[in-house]
Design an enzyme around this catalytic site. Structure first.
Site, PDB file in Angstrom:
ATOM      1  N   ALA A  66     -37.071 -17.934  -7.727  1.00 62.84           N
ATOM      2  CA  ALA A  66     -35.791 -17.661  -8.106  1.00 62.84           C
ATOM      3  C   ALA A  66     -34.947 -17.246  -6.915  1.00 62.84           C
ATOM      4  O   ALA A  66     -33.796 -17.517  -6.995  1.00 62.84           O
ATOM      5  CB  ALA A  66     -35.692 -16.524  -9.164  1.00 62.84           C
ATOM      6  N   CYS A  67     -35.650 -16.657  -5.918  1.00 62.93           N
ATOM      7  CA  CYS A  67     -34.710 -16.261  -4.654  1.00 62.93           C
ATOM      8  C   CYS A  67     -34.208 -17.599  -4.010  1.00 62.93           C
ATOM      9  O   CYS A  67     -33.491 -17.605  -2.986  1.00 62.93           O
ATOM     10  CB  CYS A  67     -35.355 -15.215  -3.712  1.00 62.93           C
ATOM     11  SG  CYS A  67     -37.117 -15.764  -3.257  1.00 62.93           S
ATOM     12  N   HIS A  68     -34.628 -18.696  -4.217  1.00 59.35           N
ATOM     13  CA  HIS A  68     -34.549 -20.152  -3.523  1.00 59.35           C
ATOM     14  C   HIS A  68     -33.350 -20.779  -4.312  1.00 59.35           C
ATOM     15  O   HIS A  68     -32.930 -21.907  -3.830  1.00 59.35           O
ATOM     16  CB  HIS A  68     -35.582 -20.954  -3.265  1.00 59.35           C
ATOM     17  CG  HIS A  68     -36.260 -20.212  -2.187  1.00 59.35           C
ATOM     18  ND1 HIS A  68     -37.717 -20.659  -1.901  1.00 59.35           N
ATOM     19  CD2 HIS A  68     -36.138 -19.354  -1.134  1.00 59.35           C
ATOM     20  CE1 HIS A  68     -38.346 -19.954  -0.798  1.00 59.35           C
ATOM     21  NE2 HIS A  68     -37.371 -19.217  -0.319  1.00 59.35           N
TER      22      HIS A  68
END
Ligand SMILES: Cc1ncc(COP(=O)(O)O)c(C=O)c1O
Length: 475
Positions: A415-417
């Site tokens: 999700a953080c990418h």
């Protein structure tokens, strides 16, 4: 609802219906053994966990208006029992755990019991658990500790060995990779990022050991990868490092600490710190239906294993992580841990069944030649819930396929990418997946409550999305 004082006591009258008016919310609170009843205004935080105006129910906690959520590796909804525990703590244990009066004692008890629950979940001892704001903080704390440990091990030695060296893999979460890269830029530490083997998707123990240098002070290897679900050989690594440490001690070299980030494994498989043999283990609440806080396991911190605080303050968490405890979230984390301890085998069996059904349905719907599973590595174990696959063909980049889905909620990787556009996932590339396959990758991760019927709907949705894209793509 009415609030006031009667006979020197605070009272609050909350409606007896299932509906709680709100926000703002208020609740009756029994304060410890003094028995006073007070009211607390519980506004934003409760609204955040409770939604708008009803007591927690499973349906409410999971409500997605008919969409199918298959992104449980990104985060999980709070279990209703967890919401209840958070709510109860807000109402009944709002005191400062450091206060010695009943309100404080009640809060302290709750924190202690959550600590026990976490310890039980991973086979550790309560004194080995330090609550943190989340996984990112726990991971940073380990790296910070390792660097301090290195410098302390050098103190008084004639033969200084420069800067600390850390070994990790190329597929770790950003909360490991980025602090290490930052330390490298600042010249404060060196890191070797060991590539995962394209044969196994794992960082091989021999490769990790081969990267060790005289100044190595930490080996950090995640327990299961968030994108592929591949489970890493952490227990074997710990054993080999332990043997190596004995030889290093004789040579006056710094002890190598062993850390694993267990964010993705907890609640989906067995996690036992004794079997793993690690010095540190990262726990992330929101990956197992708990709140957005976390904890760090450290084996006898400050005694058998160094632990250096990054924050200084009021002495909470034995000064390893000071700051007034977030009692409600800690209570919720404890409840989430209890659920995992009691049920993880059932959760695992259910998720494996549904995930295997998903993979079979994908192959049946698209044809075996069009589906490439990106996390099927011969001989490697993988998480029970994760399916990383590509639908082969031009114009079928993962992000485009998801954008054309009407009910499926999933992701193309971590999700953080998510802001990184159509670039293929570096994790998949490091696993040897060709770029043209990796750019079509989708990560579907099922949860405790996912059913085969959900899978049928999600796959139908993917089929219609792909048909749509192919129509658009056709000349
Ligand atoms: C493997 C892994 N480690 C660490 C984290 C970070 O945890 P948090 O979101 O609590 O900071 C995550 C979650 O995104 C994760 O998947």
């Amino acid at each position: 609802m009415a609030v006031g004082q009667a006979g020197g006591r605070w009272v609050v009258v909350v409606p007896q219906t299932g509906q709680v008016p709100g926000p703002p919310w208020a609740a009756t609170c029994q304060v410890g053994d003094g028995g006073e009843t007070v009211t607390v205004a519980v506004t934003a935080a409760v609204t955040a966990v409770m939604g708008t105006g009803t007591q927690p129910t499973e349906a409410q906690c999971d409500s997605l208006e008919g969409r199918i959520y298959l992104d449980y590796n990104a985060t999980t909804p709070l279990a209703p029992e967890v919401v209840q525990a958070v709510w109860d703590a807000m109402c009944q244990a709002w005191g400062n755990p450091s206060s010695s009066h009943p309100a404080g004692r009640k809060a302290k008890e709750l924190v202690g019991s959550a600590r026990e629950s976490l310890a039980r979940m991973i086979g550790g001892r309560p004194e080995d658990i330090v609550f943190t704001s989340g996984g990112t903080e726990a991971n940073n704390m380990v790296i910070h500790t390792a660097c301090r440990h290195f410098h302390e091990s050098q103190r008084g030695t004639e033969d200084r060995r420069g800067s600390p060296h850390i070994v990790t893999s190329t597929v770790e979460h950003d909360s490991i990779r980025l602090p290490l890269e930052q330390l490298g830029k600042e010249g404060l530490a060196e890191t070797t990022f060991v590539p995962v083997s394209p044969r196994s998707g794992q960082a091989e123990v021999d490769d990790v050991l081969a990267a060790i240098r005289p100044n190595t002070c930490l080996v950090s290897l995640m327990l299961a990868n968030n994108e592929t679900g591949v489970i890493m050989p952490v227990a074997e690594l710990s054993q080999r490092v332990c043997a190596l440490n004995q030889r290093r001690a004789a040579e006056g070299l710094p002890r190598i600490l062993v850390h694993t980030d267990a964010a993705q494994m907890i609640g989906k498989g067995r996690v036992d710190v004794q079997e793993l043999g690690v010095d540190y283990l990262t726990i992330v609440g929101h990956k197992f239906h708990g709140p957005r806080i976390g904890a760090l396991y450290a084996r006898s911190p400050g005694i058998a294993t160094p632990l250096h605080p990054m924050l200084f303050g009021g002495g909470q968490e034995r000064s390893f992580r000071p700051g007034t405890e977030n009692t409600p979230m800690i209570a919720g984390l404890g409840q989430a841990a209890e659920l995992v301890s009691k049920n993880w085998e059932a959760y695992e069996a259910h998720m494996r069944d549904v995930r295997d059904y998903l993979e079979a349905t994908l192959e049946a719907s698209f044809g075996k030649q069009r589906i490439r599973f990106n996390s099927h590595f011969k001989g490697s174990k993988r998480l029970c819930n994760t399916c990383n696959f590509s639908i082969l063909g031009p114009g079928l980049q993962g992000r485009r396929v998801l954008a054309n889905c009407k009910v499926l909620l999933a992701s193309v990787g971590a999700a953080c990418h998510s802001e990184k556009g159509d670039r293929p996932s570096p994790v998949l590339l490091s696993c040897g997946i060709p770029p043209e396959v990796a750019q079509n990758a989708l990560r579907l991760s099922v949860g405790r409550g996912t059913t085969r019927a959900d899978v049928d709907r999600a796959v139908q949705d993917l089929v219609q999305a792909v048909q749509q894209l192919e129509r658009d793509w056709a000349p």
